[in-house]
Design an enzyme around this catalytic site. Structure first.
Site, PDB file in Angstrom:
ATOM      1  N   LYS A  92       0.806  -1.233   0.000  1.00 32.01           N
ATOM      2  CA  LYS A  92       0.000   0.000   0.000  1.00 32.01           C
ATOM      3  C   LYS A  92       0.830   1.269   0.000  1.00 32.01           C
ATOM      4  CE  LYS A  92      -0.474  -0.196   5.000  1.00 32.01           C
ATOM      5  NZ  LYS A  92      -1.228  -0.776   6.100  1.00 32.01           N
ATOM      6  N   ARG A 118      -6.527  -0.278  17.660  1.00 27.69           N
ATOM      7  CA  ARG A 118      -7.090  -0.097  16.325  1.00 27.69           C
ATOM      8  C   ARG A 118      -8.015  -1.293  16.115  1.00 27.69           C
ATOM      9  NH1 ARG A 118      -3.538   0.856  10.898  1.00 27.69           N
ATOM     10  NH2 ARG A 118      -4.011  -1.347  10.611  1.00 27.69           N
TER      11      ARG A 118
HETATM   12  C1  LIG Z   1      -0.175  -1.388   6.776  1.00 27.44           C
HETATM   13  C2  LIG Z   1      -0.378  -2.646   7.482  1.00 27.44           C
HETATM   14  C3  LIG Z   1       0.696  -3.537   7.629  1.00 27.44           C
HETATM   15  C4  LIG Z   1       2.094  -3.227   7.162  1.00 27.44           C
HETATM   16  O1  LIG Z   1       2.666  -2.266   8.000  1.00 27.44           O
HETATM   17  P1  LIG Z   1       4.207  -1.855   7.863  1.00 27.44           P
HETATM   18  O2  LIG Z   1       4.517  -1.156   9.121  1.00 27.44           O
HETATM   19  O3  LIG Z   1       4.300  -0.985   6.659  1.00 27.44           O
HETATM   20  O4  LIG Z   1       4.991  -3.101   7.705  1.00 27.44           O
HETATM   21  C5  LIG Z   1       0.446  -4.743   8.257  1.00 27.44           C
HETATM   22  N1  LIG Z   1      -0.778  -5.052   8.732  1.00 27.44           N
HETATM   23  C6  LIG Z   1      -1.829  -4.214   8.616  1.00 27.44           C
HETATM   24  C7  LIG Z   1      -3.142  -4.629   9.173  1.00 27.44           C
HETATM   25  C8  LIG Z   1      -1.658  -2.978   7.997  1.00 27.44           C
HETATM   26  O5  LIG Z   1      -2.709  -2.155   7.892  1.00 27.44           O
END
Ligand SMILES: *Cc1c(COP(=O)(O)O)cnc(C)c1O
Length: 325
Positions: free
Chosen positions: A6, A101
């Site tokens: 993303k 969250r």
């Molecule tokens: C964005 C996201 C990740 C990845 O996070 P990073 O810190 O970029 O590795 C993993 N799990 C969820 C649920 C996320 O929203």
């Protein structure tokens, strides 16, 4: 590892590199990005990281093989959509271990898992957690142990076996490097760690990774020596704030064709020594270049290393051209 795409809107070159580098699947929080992946010919597993919107269950099942969920009603809608399409949709039940969250509370996990396992069209593949994103709660060895305890409770209570325990994101990399990740954690979902080469608790470099694989490059559109303090009557700036400036005398300043619409000016670091970002409006980035080692003129370019937030904005801005070298 699930490679999380993303940060670069699932750019095909980056997701390809993640898979080549050993990622088992590609994850993203937006269905649109997963769709882009499929349309670019990616045929491997896709994981939707943000809990699906109830109103978009069909699209989710169409573009994601697996999704992270906490709500049985949503999972029911996914199950119905999956049955209509002759598919089975895989679900990871998210548990909140303190970051506040997504995820059900630990004491509710078994009950919710029981509801989800009974839904036709759904395969409850495992459980997961996400930390250090909202509340800043750090994933520790103890938290990972707690997650494994929850899995054991669900397995014995429901008489099922859960294949996946998805332990977290780039904030968990420190645990792995220190050898403190318990073996029962089968999966991590890593974005920032791959893209920026840093773990996400103290933002320390990961040994063997590049920290400058991504660069934001902008062109100089004005270079002039000017006073460092605005003059005249001072009111609000473009964003409704009344700015305060120190008087450092006359300084050489460069304006770049980059703004708050494209980056977070607090989240970028100039690669050139002696260059300092001093501010930005929507479309102009202002740098102090008095002490720059290079002579800069209109048409010169400056490179900046982004943090994750700045990278996300730049990826999303249609005005930032994405170039793969
Ligand atoms: C964005 C996201 C990740 C990845 O996070 P990073 O810190 O970029 O590795 C993993 N799990 C969820 C649920 C996320 O929203």
């Amino acid at each position: 590892m699930v490679g999380v795409a993303k940060g670069l809107l699932a750019h095909p070159a980056v997701t390809r590199a993640m898979i080549t580098g050993g990622a088992r699947a590609i994850g993203d929080s937006r269905v649109e990005n997963l769709r882009r992946l499929r349309e670019n010919g990616y045929e491997g597993e896709t994981v939707l990281l943000r809990a699906p919107s109830l109103s978009r269950a069909r699209e989710v099942v169409c573009y994601a093989d697996t999704s992270l969920n906490s709500d049985p009603l949503t999972v029911r809608a996914l199950g119905e959509a999956a049955r209509c399409m002759g598919k089975v949709h895989r679900v990871i039940l998210m548990v909140d271990l303190g970051d506040l969250r997504e995820g059900v509370l630990p004491e509710d996990a078994e009950g919710v898992a029981r509801e989800m396992t009974g839904i036709p069209g759904i395969d409850l593949k495992g459980i997961g957690t996400n930390m250090a994103c909202y509340g800043g709660a750090i994933p520790t060895r103890e938290k990972m142990g707690e997650l494994l305890g929850i899995r054991a409770g669900i397995e014995s209570g429901l008489g099922v076996s859960l294949k996946t325990v998805s332990g977290g994101n780039s904030a968990n990399i420190g645990l792995v490097l220190a050898g403190h990740m318990p073996p029962g954690i089968t999966e991590l979902r890593i974005g920032e760690g791959v893209i920026l080469g840093r773990e996400a608790i103290e933002r320390l470099p990961i040994p063997g990774c590049f920290q400058d694989a991504l660069v934001i490059r902008a062109e100089v559109i004005e270079v002039l020596r000017k006073p460092s303090k605005p003059w005249g009557r001072i009111g609000q700036d473009a964003f409704g704030r009344i700015p305060v400036f120190d008087d450092c005398g006359v300084r050489k300043r460069a304006i770049l064709a980059l703004g708050r619409q494209d980056v977070d000016p607090e989240g970028i670091r100039p690669v050139d020594k002696g260059v300092r970002v001093i501010g930005a409006s929507s479309d102009h980035l202002i740098c102090d270049v008095e002490d720059a080692e290079r002579s800069l003129t209109v048409g010169s370019t400056l490179d900046f290393l982004p943090n994750y937030g700045a990278l996300l904005l730049a990826s999303t801005s249609p005005f930032v051209e994405k170039v793969v070298q």
